[in-house]
Write a protein that holds these residues in place. Structure first.
Motif, PDB file in Angstrom:
ATOM      1  N   GLY A   1      42.663  40.946  46.215  1.00  0.00           N
ATOM      2  CA  GLY A   1      43.544  40.497  45.149  1.00  0.00           C
ATOM      3  C   GLY A   1      43.387  39.036  44.785  1.00  0.00           C
ATOM      4  O   GLY A   1      43.737  38.634  43.674  1.00  0.00           O
ATOM      5  N   ALA A   2      42.859  38.219  45.705  1.00  0.00           N
ATOM      6  CA  ALA A   2      42.636  36.805  45.388  1.00  0.00           C
ATOM      7  C   ALA A   2      41.630  36.634  44.259  1.00  0.00           C
ATOM      8  O   ALA A   2      41.615  35.594  43.593  1.00  0.00           O
ATOM      9  CB  ALA A   2      42.159  36.058  46.629  1.00  0.00           C
ATOM     10  N   MET A   3      40.789  37.651  44.033  1.00  0.00           N
ATOM     11  CA  MET A   3      39.833  37.557  42.944  1.00  0.00           C
ATOM     12  C   MET A   3      40.524  37.427  41.592  1.00  0.00           C
ATOM     13  O   MET A   3      39.978  36.829  40.663  1.00  0.00           O
ATOM     14  CB  MET A   3      38.919  38.775  42.946  1.00  0.00           C
ATOM     15  N   GLY A   4      41.729  37.973  41.469  1.00  0.00           N
ATOM     16  CA  GLY A   4      42.432  37.915  40.191  1.00  0.00           C
ATOM     17  C   GLY A   4      42.679  36.493  39.738  1.00  0.00           C
ATOM     18  O   GLY A   4      42.455  36.165  38.565  1.00  0.00           O
ATOM     19  N   MET A   5      43.135  35.620  40.641  1.00  0.00           N
ATOM     20  CA  MET A   5      43.408  34.240  40.238  1.00  0.00           C
ATOM     21  C   MET A   5      42.103  33.491  39.974  1.00  0.00           C
ATOM     22  O   MET A   5      42.044  32.625  39.103  1.00  0.00           O
ATOM     23  CB  MET A   5      44.281  33.530  41.272  1.00  0.00           C
ATOM     24  N   VAL A   6      41.055  33.844  40.711  1.00  0.00           N
ATOM     25  CA  VAL A   6      39.744  33.220  40.492  1.00  0.00           C
ATOM     26  C   VAL A   6      39.221  33.580  39.100  1.00  0.00           C
ATOM     27  O   VAL A   6      38.742  32.725  38.346  1.00  0.00           O
ATOM     28  CB  VAL A   6      38.761  33.666  41.580  1.00  0.00           C
ATOM     29  N   LEU A   7      39.313  34.842  38.743  1.00  0.00           N
ATOM     30  CA  LEU A   7      38.832  35.306  37.439  1.00  0.00           C
ATOM     31  C   LEU A   7      39.636  34.718  36.292  1.00  0.00           C
ATOM     32  O   LEU A   7      39.109  34.521  35.196  1.00  0.00           O
ATOM     33  CB  LEU A   7      38.891  36.832  37.377  1.00  0.00           C
ATOM     34  N   ALA A   8      40.915  34.428  36.523  1.00  0.00           N
ATOM     35  CA  ALA A   8      41.777  33.901  35.462  1.00  0.00           C
ATOM     36  C   ALA A   8      41.532  32.430  35.171  1.00  0.00           C
ATOM     37  O   ALA A   8      41.947  31.933  34.119  1.00  0.00           O
ATOM     38  CB  ALA A   8      43.248  34.130  35.821  1.00  0.00           C
ATOM     39  N   CYS A   9      40.869  31.720  36.093  1.00  0.00           N
ATOM     40  CA  CYS A   9      40.571  30.309  35.857  1.00  0.00           C
ATOM     41  C   CYS A   9      39.469  30.163  34.812  1.00  0.00           C
ATOM     42  O   CYS A   9      38.661  31.069  34.591  1.00  0.00           O
ATOM     43  CB  CYS A   9      40.141  29.636  37.158  1.00  0.00           C
ATOM     44  N   ASP A  10      39.414  28.997  34.194  1.00  0.00           N
ATOM     45  CA  ASP A  10      38.403  28.739  33.173  1.00  0.00           C
ATOM     46  C   ASP A  10      37.017  28.533  33.783  1.00  0.00           C
ATOM     47  O   ASP A  10      36.012  28.950  33.198  1.00  0.00           O
ATOM     48  CB  ASP A  10      38.776  27.492  32.365  1.00  0.00           C
ATOM     49  N   LEU A  11      36.959  27.860  34.930  1.00  0.00           N
ATOM     50  CA  LEU A  11      35.698  27.552  35.594  1.00  0.00           C
ATOM     51  C   LEU A  11      35.831  27.807  37.080  1.00  0.00           C
ATOM     52  O   LEU A  11      36.940  27.750  37.636  1.00  0.00           O
ATOM     53  CB  LEU A  11      35.306  26.084  35.370  1.00  0.00           C
ATOM     54  N   ARG A  12      34.689  28.044  37.727  1.00  0.00           N
ATOM     55  CA  ARG A  12      34.677  28.326  39.160  1.00  0.00           C
ATOM     56  C   ARG A  12      33.532  27.555  39.827  1.00  0.00           C
ATOM     57  O   ARG A  12      32.371  27.664  39.387  1.00  0.00           O
ATOM     58  CB  ARG A  12      34.483  29.837  39.401  1.00  0.00           C
TER      59      ARG A  12
END
Length: 203
Positions: free
Chosen positions: A99-110
């Motif tokens: 589920g932590a992937m959700g907040m990562v995907l929602a960011c503009d950059l990684r």
């Protein structure tokens, strides 16, 4: 278990701070994270990171068994990140899972350390991904690669994630935050309304 700092004008850093549990997420942590993004109204950039060697292992297992895996708090958090009127950067100090992937995907950059791994084992665990996660993932890596992660359960290392477009830059742990701040420099030098206007045009 969430730390919010304001290291310089216009910049907010939000840190997952449960390193003894691989920054596994509980519902109160999800609520605190969403509130932190909602409260970053005048920020021009927000950097989301973790403490320790793992960004987040996803849902706390005990909490997941008690119903957290089905909670709307996940979608509420990713929605708050996506709606933030500023540049949002995930500075991934290690693996991002579940589920932590959700907040990562929602960011503009990684930005990620080279040791990071990425996996979202919803197929193996019998859960559905949150509604916004598959389209965001597909927008970054393409539909077939999104299926590799969500349906074939593949674990992606940092080099492959970079080549796929899942992350935008790799940086060693010692310079991870400096790299994220460098990406935020242009936004930090602009007016908040200008940052928000450009982001709005990105769709």
């Amino acid at each position: 278990m969430i730390r919010v700092n304001h290291p310089r004008d216009g910049l907010v850093t939000i840190s997952l701070d449960r390193p003894d549990k691989a920054n596994a997420l509980t519902e109160p942590m999800l609520d605190d994270l969403a509130q932190a993004f909602d409260a970053a109204g005048d920020a021009r950039a927000v950097i989301l990171t973790g403490t320790g060697r793992v960004f987040s292992a996803g849902a706390d297992l005990d909490a997941a068994r008690a119903g957290l895996a089905l909670s709307p708090a996940w979608e509420r958090l990713s929605g708050a990140i996506a709606a933030a009127p500023c540049l949002t950067i995930a500075a991934l100090n290690g693996t991002a899972a579940g589920g932590a992937m959700g907040m990562v995907l929602a960011c503009d950059l990684r930005v990620a350390v080279p040791e990071a791994r990425f996996f979202y084992p919803v197929m193996a665990l019998g859960f559905l991904p949150q509604p916004s996660d598959p389209p965001r993932l597909a927008a970054l890596v393409g539909p077939s690669r999104a299926r590799m992660i969500l349906m074939a359960g593949q674990r992606i290392d940092a080099a492959e994630a970079l080549s796929w477009g899942l992350v935008d830059r790799l940086a060693g742990a010692e310079v991870l935050m400096d790299t994220a701040e460098a990406l935020a420099a242009a936004a930090l030098g602009a007016a908040p309304g200008h940052v928000a206007a450009i982001k709005a045009r990105m769709g």
